[in-house]
Design a protein around this motif. Structure first.
Motif, PDB file in Angstrom:
ATOM      1  N   ASN A  18       2.026  13.175 -10.458  1.00 22.29           N
ATOM      2  CA  ASN A  18       2.634  14.500 -10.464  1.00 22.29           C
ATOM      3  C   ASN A  18       3.444  14.720 -11.737  1.00 22.29           C
ATOM      4  OD1 ASN A  18       3.154  16.986  -8.862  1.00 22.29           O
ATOM      5  ND2 ASN A  18       5.265  16.326  -9.220  1.00 22.29           N
ATOM      6  N   ARG A  19       4.120  13.671 -12.182  1.00 18.79           N
ATOM      7  CA  ARG A  19       4.913  13.772 -13.408  1.00 18.79           C
ATOM      8  C   ARG A  19       3.998  14.002 -14.616  1.00 18.79           C
ATOM      9  NH1 ARG A  19      10.086  10.141 -13.732  1.00 18.79           N
ATOM     10  NH2 ARG A  19      10.542  11.609 -12.076  1.00 18.79           N
ATOM     11  N   VAL A  20       2.864  13.309 -14.614  1.00 23.16           N
ATOM     12  CA  VAL A  20       1.904  13.492 -15.708  1.00 23.16           C
ATOM     13  C   VAL A  20       1.421  14.936 -15.743  1.00 23.16           C
ATOM     14  CG1 VAL A  20      -0.381  12.853 -16.587  1.00 23.16           C
ATOM     15  CG2 VAL A  20       1.148  11.087 -15.693  1.00 23.16           C
ATOM     16  N   ILE A  21       1.064  15.463 -14.571  1.00 26.81           N
ATOM     17  CA  ILE A  21       0.596  16.851 -14.539  1.00 26.81           C
ATOM     18  C   ILE A  21       1.666  17.785 -15.026  1.00 26.81           C
ATOM     19  CG2 ILE A  21      -0.230  18.706 -13.093  1.00 26.81           C
ATOM     20  CD1 ILE A  21      -1.127  16.935 -11.144  1.00 26.81           C
ATOM     21  N   ARG A  22       2.877  17.539 -14.592  1.00 28.77           N
ATOM     22  CA  ARG A  22       3.970  18.427 -14.970  1.00 28.77           C
ATOM     23  C   ARG A  22       4.116  18.474 -16.482  1.00 28.77           C
ATOM     24  NH1 ARG A  22       9.503  19.274 -11.991  1.00 28.77           N
ATOM     25  NH2 ARG A  22       7.959  20.099 -10.580  1.00 28.77           N
ATOM     26  N   ALA A  23       3.905  17.323 -17.120  1.00 31.68           N
ATOM     27  CA  ALA A  23       3.983  17.275 -18.582  1.00 31.68           C
ATOM     28  C   ALA A  23       2.857  18.093 -19.202  1.00 31.68           C
ATOM     29  CB  ALA A  23       3.930  15.831 -19.060  1.00 31.68           C
ATOM     30  N   GLN A  35       0.818  -1.209   0.000  1.00 30.65           N
ATOM     31  CA  GLN A  35       0.000   0.000   0.000  1.00 30.65           C
ATOM     32  C   GLN A  35       0.859   1.270   0.000  1.00 30.65           C
ATOM     33  OE1 GLN A  35      -2.418   0.644   3.488  1.00 30.65           O
ATOM     34  NE2 GLN A  35      -4.089   1.427   2.241  1.00 30.65           N
ATOM     35  N   SER A  36       1.878   1.294   0.874  1.00 33.85           N
ATOM     36  CA  SER A  36       2.739   2.478   0.959  1.00 33.85           C
ATOM     37  C   SER A  36       3.494   2.720  -0.339  1.00 33.85           C
ATOM     38  CB  SER A  36       3.760   2.327   2.089  1.00 33.85           C
ATOM     39  OG  SER A  36       3.118   2.354   3.326  1.00 33.85           O
ATOM     40  N   VAL A  37       4.091   1.654  -0.877  1.00 36.47           N
ATOM     41  CA  VAL A  37       4.906   1.810  -2.079  1.00 36.47           C
ATOM     42  C   VAL A  37       4.028   2.175  -3.280  1.00 36.47           C
ATOM     43  CG1 VAL A  37       6.418   0.624  -3.701  1.00 36.47           C
ATOM     44  CG2 VAL A  37       6.745   0.325  -1.244  1.00 36.47           C
ATOM     45  N   ALA A  38       2.884   1.489  -3.396  1.00 35.61           N
ATOM     46  CA  ALA A  38       1.990   1.802  -4.512  1.00 35.61           C
ATOM     47  C   ALA A  38       1.501   3.239  -4.403  1.00 35.61           C
ATOM     48  CB  ALA A  38       0.807   0.835  -4.538  1.00 35.61           C
ATOM     49  N   GLY A  39       1.168   3.667  -3.194  1.00 35.87           N
ATOM     50  CA  GLY A  39       0.708   5.037  -2.985  1.00 35.87           C
ATOM     51  C   GLY A  39       1.774   6.042  -3.381  1.00 35.87           C
ATOM     52  N   PHE A  40       3.001   5.778  -2.966  1.00 35.41           N
ATOM     53  CA  PHE A  40       4.114   6.673  -3.283  1.00 35.41           C
ATOM     54  C   PHE A  40       4.322   6.784  -4.789  1.00 35.41           C
ATOM     55  CE2 PHE A  40       8.750   7.229  -3.938  1.00 35.41           C
ATOM     56  CZ  PHE A  40       8.868   8.497  -3.406  1.00 35.41           C
ATOM     57  N   LEU A  41       4.349   5.613  -5.459  1.00 34.13           N
ATOM     58  CA  LEU A  41       4.575   5.623  -6.907  1.00 34.13           C
ATOM     59  C   LEU A  41       3.444   6.352  -7.630  1.00 34.13           C
ATOM     60  CD1 LEU A  41       5.955   2.015  -7.463  1.00 34.13           C
ATOM     61  CD2 LEU A  41       7.233   4.174  -7.350  1.00 34.13           C
ATOM     62  N   LEU A  42       2.215   6.150  -7.163  1.00 31.46           N
ATOM     63  CA  LEU A  42       1.086   6.825  -7.799  1.00 31.46           C
ATOM     64  C   LEU A  42       1.184   8.347  -7.665  1.00 31.46           C
ATOM     65  CD1 LEU A  42      -2.066   4.670  -7.006  1.00 31.46           C
ATOM     66  CD2 LEU A  42      -1.245   5.386  -9.246  1.00 31.46           C
TER      67      LEU A  42
END
Lengths: 313, 316
Positions: free
Chosen positions: B303-308, B291-298
């Motif tokens: 955020n990267r998608v938005i930045r693009a 849960q923690s790792v998946a949450g972090f990656l998401l």
């Protein structure tokens, strides 16, 4: 000017910037519906707490009870006065101490990282921000708190882990740096004031709106605590009022899902100690009234505060 | 009084000698916060290695023997785990839509409604549920749904129908939980939209009216473009939180009823129940790790998608 006077003349007629009266009527009907569906369930709890237990037995919860009564409160106080006083005291001490300490720690942190002469500001901002992106989760926190810090059944576990919130720190930082305080700070320094004195005597007094908002959010967070009590606390003397109510609901559900328990001694004793329906509602009233009584007065603060939070950190 | 120039020079000299001490004092002010973050955020982060260990209470987190991926094998073979993943994603997709559209519609309506005094009353009343805890919400839901004495049960009984035993009927709960969620959050979440809407200058609307725009067209072409950045950000935050749910809503409101688990058990509830009731620290830690790792990656990914799309909207 012209606009203003024309508005006054056409007061009763439709103004172009507003929706037509028919649309307005429809919206009003919807709004009344939504507002009532928010209000009525809460009102039902208040009414039920003043309903005679026999009336609830016969007709269930009702907005128009067959018989009003104060018995629920009488019974609740007779049977668990001691526990209610203890739980209330715990909740209030936790809320007051927690909010004051939390504001103190977070404003100092937020203020320091808002100062552009502070060399560690970027690193420490990220240090706080990262806790919002990644967390150890429930299990590591539980094991760390119980085995390393020995906080099992300790009052401190309700307080310490909740004192800092990265989100609030970033909101405070944004607030401190958006108001350009540097001329005042420089002037105070010439006069020989130390950093802590500048923070305590200049920055805090001019930051009252931010303190009120963050303080309100923090106070409500501490007031609503029950999960940590369920997870860590064993002794009844450390219960909060929210947990006391949660425990009642939990025991009812426990008995309901294990009907064979009712035959046993343990189950019978549990059932005896449980408040009846109206007393349960009275306990709920005691739990929710403190916040509900206050929030309308703070409405303008948190409306402002939420807009504050939308400023990018 | 000396000239402005000499004061400025004097000031500068004084300042530079103060800078070093200033940094130490400022650091000391952040120290309580640093210690609290270290103890209660960063130490548990390190404790995430628990997912790769077979936990022995006496040996502690870091002393316990390594277990490799055994905990994860257990997790993958656990049918309940997959059920909770499905439920978590299911509710988060629903809440993504109703959690944004509901408050948005409400904010648009409250902004238009007359008289303004009524608008304020509507707003105060709809914010109210935000200020009761989920424990209280569970009592309220009980008072409405309970088969013996609930409002709905009585309504049915009065008409000679059999009451519905909601607390053992899973099929109603996706609806109940969605309604409760909307009920609790619609008013409060609308505040943030309303703040933006009231900030839009009247001139835009006046110009649109001159051009003959209807109210609907004004909302579509003026209000919505102003709100779009905020909607995007809020949607992204929700996508980032796709793997976690509000524990209180899914544990307390259905009163942890076992019969309802097929539709109410989510990852957070599962982690808690596995830790406290089955005392299976290792399995619970493995689930928490995912849960923690998946949450972090998401969060980082969205955020990267938005930045693009638009760098101004990115959070970091």
């Amino acid at each position: 000017m012209i606009k203003h006077s024309s508005k006054r003349i056409t007061k009763r007629r439709h103004r172009p910037l507003e929706v037509g009266w028919r649309a307005n009527a429809i919206i009003n009907v919807f709004m009344v519906f939504i507002a009532l569906s928010c209000l009525l369930p809460i009102l039902l709890i208040y009414i039920s707490s003043f309903t005679a237990e026999t009336a609830i037995r016969q007709h269930g919860f009702s907005f128009f009870p067959a018989q009003w009564s104060l018995n629920a409160y009488k019974m609740l106080f007779e049977e668990s006065f001691h526990q209610i006083v203890i739980s209330y005291r715990n909740t209030f001490v936790l809320t007051v101490v927690g909010t004051v300490l939390s504001l103190f720690v977070m404003t100092m942190y937020g203020y320091a990282v808002s100062r552009n002469t502070f060399k560690a500001r970027k690193a420490l901002t990220f240090f706080a921000y990262f806790t919002m992106l990644f967390s150890g989760g429930l299990v590591p926190s539980y094991i760390v708190n119980t085995t390393i810090f020995g906080l099992r059944d300790s009052y401190w576990v309700l307080l310490l882990p909740s004192l800092v919130s990265a989100y609030n720190i970033i909101v405070l930082r944004t607030f401190f740096s958006s108001a350009d305080n540097s001329p005042i700070i420089e002037a105070a320094k010439i006069d020989g004031a130390g950093e802590f004195r500048i923070y305590a005597q200049i920055i805090l007094p001019i930051s009252k709106p931010a303190l009120a908002t963050i303080g309100l959010f923090t106070a409500i967070m501490f007031f609503s605590k029950w999960f940590e009590v369920m997870l860590y606390i064993d002794s009844k003397s450390k219960w909060t009022i929210q947990y006391m109510l949660q425990r009642v609901m939990q025991d009812i559900q426990y008995l309901r899902s294990n009907p064979e328990l009712l035959m046993s001694e343990e189950g019978a004793e549990m059932l005896m100690n449980l408040p009846n329906e109206s007393a349960k509602m009275a306990l709920t009233v005691l739990t929710m009234t403190p916040v509900l009584a206050f929030y309308p007065y703070f409405q303008k603060f948190f409306v402002k505060g939420l807009t504050l939070g939308s400023v990018k950190g | 009084m000396s000239s402005i120039k000499t004061t400025a020079i004097k000031r500068k000299r004084q300042m530079s000698s103060l800078r070093a001490g200033e940094n130490i004092s400022l650091f000391l002010m952040t120290l309580p916060g640093i210690i609290l973050f270290l103890c209660f955020a960063y130490l548990p982060m390190a404790g995430i290695v628990l997912a790769f260990k077979s936990f022995r209470p006496r040996l502690g987190i870091f002393g316990s023997p390594w277990a490799g991926l055994k905990n994860f094998e257990f997790m993958i073979r656990n049918a309940t785990f997959w059920l909770t993943v499905r439920n978590t994603l299911f509710y988060n997709v629903i809440f993504l839509f109703i959690g944004i559209l509901g408050p948005l519609a409400f904010a648009l309506a409250v902004n238009e409604v007359r008289p303004k005094r009524a608008a304020r009353v509507y707003q105060t009343l709809t914010i109210m549920p935000h200020f009761v805890s989920y424990v209280v919400v569970s009592v309220i839901v009980f008072a409405v749904l309970s088969a013996d004495s609930g409002i709905i049960g009585n309504f049915l009984k009065d008409r000679g129908m059999a009451p519905i035993v909601f607390y053992s009927e899973p099929r109603y709960w996706p609806w109940i939980l969605s309604i409760v969620y909307l009920w609790k959050h619609i008013g409060y979440s609308s505040i943030i939209y309303l703040g933006t809407i009231t900030g839009i200058s009247d001139e835009f609307y006046e110009a649109a009216v001159i051009d003959g725009a209807s109210k609907w067209q004004q909302i579509k072409h003026i209000t919505m473009p102003f709100l779009r950045p905020m909607i995007v950000v809020l949607a992204i935050i929700r996508v980032g939180g796709m793997f976690s749910t509000n524990f209180d809503l899914f544990y307390q409101v259905p009163m942890n009823s076992g019969q309802l688990y097929p539709v109410t058990n989510t990852i957070n509830v599962f982690t808690y129940n596995t830790l406290r009731n089955s005392n299976n620290v290792s399995l619970s830690a493995a689930v928490g790790f995912v849960q923690s790792v998946a949450g972090f990656l998401l969060v980082v990914g969205t955020n990267r998608v938005i930045r693009a799309i638009d760098p101004d909207l990115a959070m970091f």
